[in-house]
Design a protein around this motif. Structure first.
Motif, PDB file in Angstrom:
ATOM      1  N   ALA A  63       4.923   2.422  11.297  1.00  0.00           N
ATOM      2  CA  ALA A  63       3.242   2.186  10.381  1.00  0.00           C
ATOM      3  C   ALA A  63       2.629   1.899  11.778  1.00  0.00           C
ATOM      4  O   ALA A  63       1.795   2.484  10.710  1.00  0.00           O
ATOM      5  CB  ALA A  63       3.779   2.297   9.365  1.00  0.00           C
ATOM      6  N   ALA A  64       2.656   0.537  11.496  1.00  0.00           N
ATOM      7  CA  ALA A  64       1.922  -0.539  11.190  1.00  0.00           C
ATOM      8  C   ALA A  64       1.970   0.002  13.276  1.00  0.00           C
ATOM      9  O   ALA A  64       0.785  -0.249  13.872  1.00  0.00           O
ATOM     10  CB  ALA A  64       2.554  -1.702  12.009  1.00  0.00           C
ATOM     11  N   ARG A  68      -1.819   1.384  15.489  1.00  0.00           N
ATOM     12  CA  ARG A  68      -2.520   0.370  16.269  1.00  0.00           C
ATOM     13  C   ARG A  68      -2.552   1.523  17.095  1.00  0.00           C
ATOM     14  O   ARG A  68      -3.788   1.352  17.974  1.00  0.00           O
ATOM     15  CB  ARG A  68      -1.665  -1.240  16.559  1.00  0.00           C
ATOM     16  N   GLU A  69      -1.909   2.436  17.830  1.00  0.00           N
ATOM     17  CA  GLU A  69      -2.208   3.501  18.634  1.00  0.00           C
ATOM     18  C   GLU A  69      -3.638   3.789  18.057  1.00  0.00           C
ATOM     19  O   GLU A  69      -4.593   4.935  18.760  1.00  0.00           O
ATOM     20  CB  GLU A  69      -1.051   4.149  18.328  1.00  0.00           C
ATOM     21  N   ASP A  70      -4.041   4.108  16.443  1.00  0.00           N
ATOM     22  CA  ASP A  70      -5.206   4.744  15.754  1.00  0.00           C
ATOM     23  C   ASP A  70      -6.425   3.866  16.411  1.00  0.00           C
ATOM     24  O   ASP A  70      -7.237   4.597  16.633  1.00  0.00           O
ATOM     25  CB  ASP A  70      -4.989   4.955  14.000  1.00  0.00           C
ATOM     26  N   VAL A  71      -6.024   2.549  16.138  1.00  0.00           N
ATOM     27  CA  VAL A  71      -7.288   1.141  16.866  1.00  0.00           C
ATOM     28  C   VAL A  71      -7.176   1.656  18.134  1.00  0.00           C
ATOM     29  O   VAL A  71      -8.651   2.169  18.283  1.00  0.00           O
ATOM     30  CB  VAL A  71      -7.214   0.351  16.679  1.00  0.00           C
ATOM     31  N   ARG A 155      -1.626  -6.622  12.601  1.00  0.00           N
ATOM     32  CA  ARG A 155      -0.877  -6.177  12.746  1.00  0.00           C
ATOM     33  C   ARG A 155       0.803  -5.684  12.420  1.00  0.00           C
ATOM     34  O   ARG A 155       0.397  -5.555  10.957  1.00  0.00           O
ATOM     35  CB  ARG A 155      -0.615  -8.007  12.551  1.00  0.00           C
ATOM     36  N   PRO A 156       1.505  -6.022  12.807  1.00  0.00           N
ATOM     37  CA  PRO A 156       3.027  -5.552  12.825  1.00  0.00           C
ATOM     38  C   PRO A 156       3.512  -6.412  11.784  1.00  0.00           C
ATOM     39  O   PRO A 156       3.722  -7.650  11.899  1.00  0.00           O
ATOM     40  CB  PRO A 156       4.092  -5.084  13.820  1.00  0.00           C
ATOM     41  N   TYR A 228       2.195  -1.078   0.980  1.00  0.00           N
ATOM     42  CA  TYR A 228       1.368  -0.478   1.721  1.00  0.00           C
ATOM     43  C   TYR A 228       1.661   0.648   2.439  1.00  0.00           C
ATOM     44  O   TYR A 228       1.306   1.342   2.500  1.00  0.00           O
ATOM     45  CB  TYR A 228       0.341  -1.885   2.103  1.00  0.00           C
ATOM     46  N   GLU A 229       2.670  -0.169   3.456  1.00  0.00           N
ATOM     47  CA  GLU A 229       3.008   0.570   4.231  1.00  0.00           C
ATOM     48  C   GLU A 229       3.618   2.172   4.269  1.00  0.00           C
ATOM     49  O   GLU A 229       3.567   2.909   5.497  1.00  0.00           O
ATOM     50  CB  GLU A 229       4.401   0.415   6.038  1.00  0.00           C
ATOM     51  N   LEU A 230       4.011   1.896   3.002  1.00  0.00           N
ATOM     52  CA  LEU A 230       4.932   3.298   2.259  1.00  0.00           C
ATOM     53  C   LEU A 230       3.894   3.918   1.691  1.00  0.00           C
ATOM     54  O   LEU A 230       4.687   5.554   1.096  1.00  0.00           O
ATOM     55  CB  LEU A 230       6.972   2.743   2.395  1.00  0.00           C
ATOM     56  N   ALA A 231       2.993   3.585   2.185  1.00  0.00           N
ATOM     57  CA  ALA A 231       1.943   4.153   0.155  1.00  0.00           C
ATOM     58  C   ALA A 231       1.573   5.620   0.437  1.00  0.00           C
ATOM     59  O   ALA A 231       1.108   5.650   2.486  1.00  0.00           O
ATOM     60  CB  ALA A 231       0.966   3.556  -0.653  1.00  0.00           C
ATOM     61  N   MET A 232       1.020   6.784   0.081  1.00  0.00           N
ATOM     62  CA  MET A 232       1.292   7.951   0.409  1.00  0.00           C
ATOM     63  C   MET A 232      -0.336   8.008   0.596  1.00  0.00           C
ATOM     64  O   MET A 232      -1.054   8.186  -0.889  1.00  0.00           O
ATOM     65  CB  MET A 232       1.380   8.846  -0.666  1.00  0.00           C
TER      66      MET A 232
END
Length: 294
Positions: A63-64, A68-71, A155-156, A228-232
């Motif tokens: 997810a991280a 980062r790819e989105d950024v 950050r990851p 947070y990383e697994l929240a929908m």
């Protein structure tokens, strides 16, 4: 009959004692079976929990990486636009410089036409040069903001040593559970707790706060619905999207004014070309009708 009574009483007492010992033996065997069953379940749950922790960490890292790819995608969009602007502006600047050097009107051209020609050509040169500068500045600010976001804010979630150590469970941890958990009766206690088979291992309240309460019958695992990383969450409300939107305030103005100055420069350059054609047709070719059409 008197002498035979004591052996009879002794036989009854021995039978009761034997029955008691047999019952105690059965209870001990049953308790031992329950102890072994629950210890086996405990070790199985610990193993599954460790594999789940590894899977959760992998999903959080993925997810991280996606964030980062989105950024990079959102910031590179501005960089690519600025690169395109600079190419177009550089070509138009070349046209303007060429007209300054080669596009001289002949002697006898009216002064008002010369003034309009030189003003529009000079304006085109200045607007296009300003657009190049704004595009370059916007590209630099975008790259700096992208580096700052990727190195400081997005950050990851690499686990620390304490987190990795917490994923490990020792077999002796079974000794720390309560006696009721060690001798938990299958199915009966599950029914008493009001849970169904396959409903998961949540032993806390269903309406408990996120991240609180135990997520296993042993009371050793916390719920992870606050990760947070697994929240929908909706992509538009994600934290990394908001960070990019906040950082874009530093280059939005340069981006917008680069387009404005490029548009003004292009308009002035077209007007200068029109005035040049007008003067060339009137003076060199002596074609007023063609000049009027221009």
């Amino acid at each position: 009959f008197g002498p035979s009574c004591p052996p009879l009483a002794s036989g009854r007492g021995g039978g009761a004692l034997a029955a008691m010992m047999e019952a105690l033996g059965s209870v001990a065997i049953g308790a031992g079976s329950l102890f072994g069953y629950n210890r086996k379940n405990f070790m199985y749950d610990r193993k599954m929990r460790q594999e789940q922790e590894f899977q959760i960490n992998e999903m959080r890292l993925r997810a991280a990486d996606l964030w980062r790819e989105d950024v990079r995608d959102m910031t590179e969009l501005t960089e690519k636009k600025m690169d395109s602007y600079m190419v177009v502006n550089a070509l138009q600047l070349g046209f303007a410089v060429t007209m300054f050097v080669e596009g001289r009107l002949e002697t006898g051209t009216p002064q008002w036409l010369l003034w309009l020609y030189m003003c529009t050509l000079s304006g085109a040169f200045m607007f296009l040069l300003l657009s190049v500068w704004l595009s370059m500045h916007a590209s630099v600010v975008t790259q700096c903001s992208s580096v700052r976001l990727l190195t400081q804010l997005v950050r990851p979630p690499v686990p620390s040593w304490e987190q990795i150590e917490a994923m490990r469970t020792y077999a002796s941890s079974f000794e720390a559970v309560t006696t009721a958990q060690m001798l938990r009766i299958p199915m009966v206690q599950t029914w008493h707790e009001g849970r169904e088979a396959g409903a998961g291992g949540l032993s806390g309240k269903w309406d408990a706060e996120p991240g609180t309460g135990a997520a296993d019958p042993w009371g050793l695992e916390r719920r992870g619905d606050d990760l947070y990383e697994l929240a929908m969450t909706a992509p538009t409300g994600a934290r990394h999207v908001r960070l990019v939107q906040e950082a874009s305030r530093h280059w939005k103005a340069y981006d917008a004014f680069s387009r404005v100055t490029m548009t003004l420069g292009s308009i002035c350059l077209c007007q200068a070309l029109g005035y040049f054609c007008l003067g060339y047709l009137v003076i060199n070719d002596a074609a007023p009708f063609a000049a009027w059409m221009v």
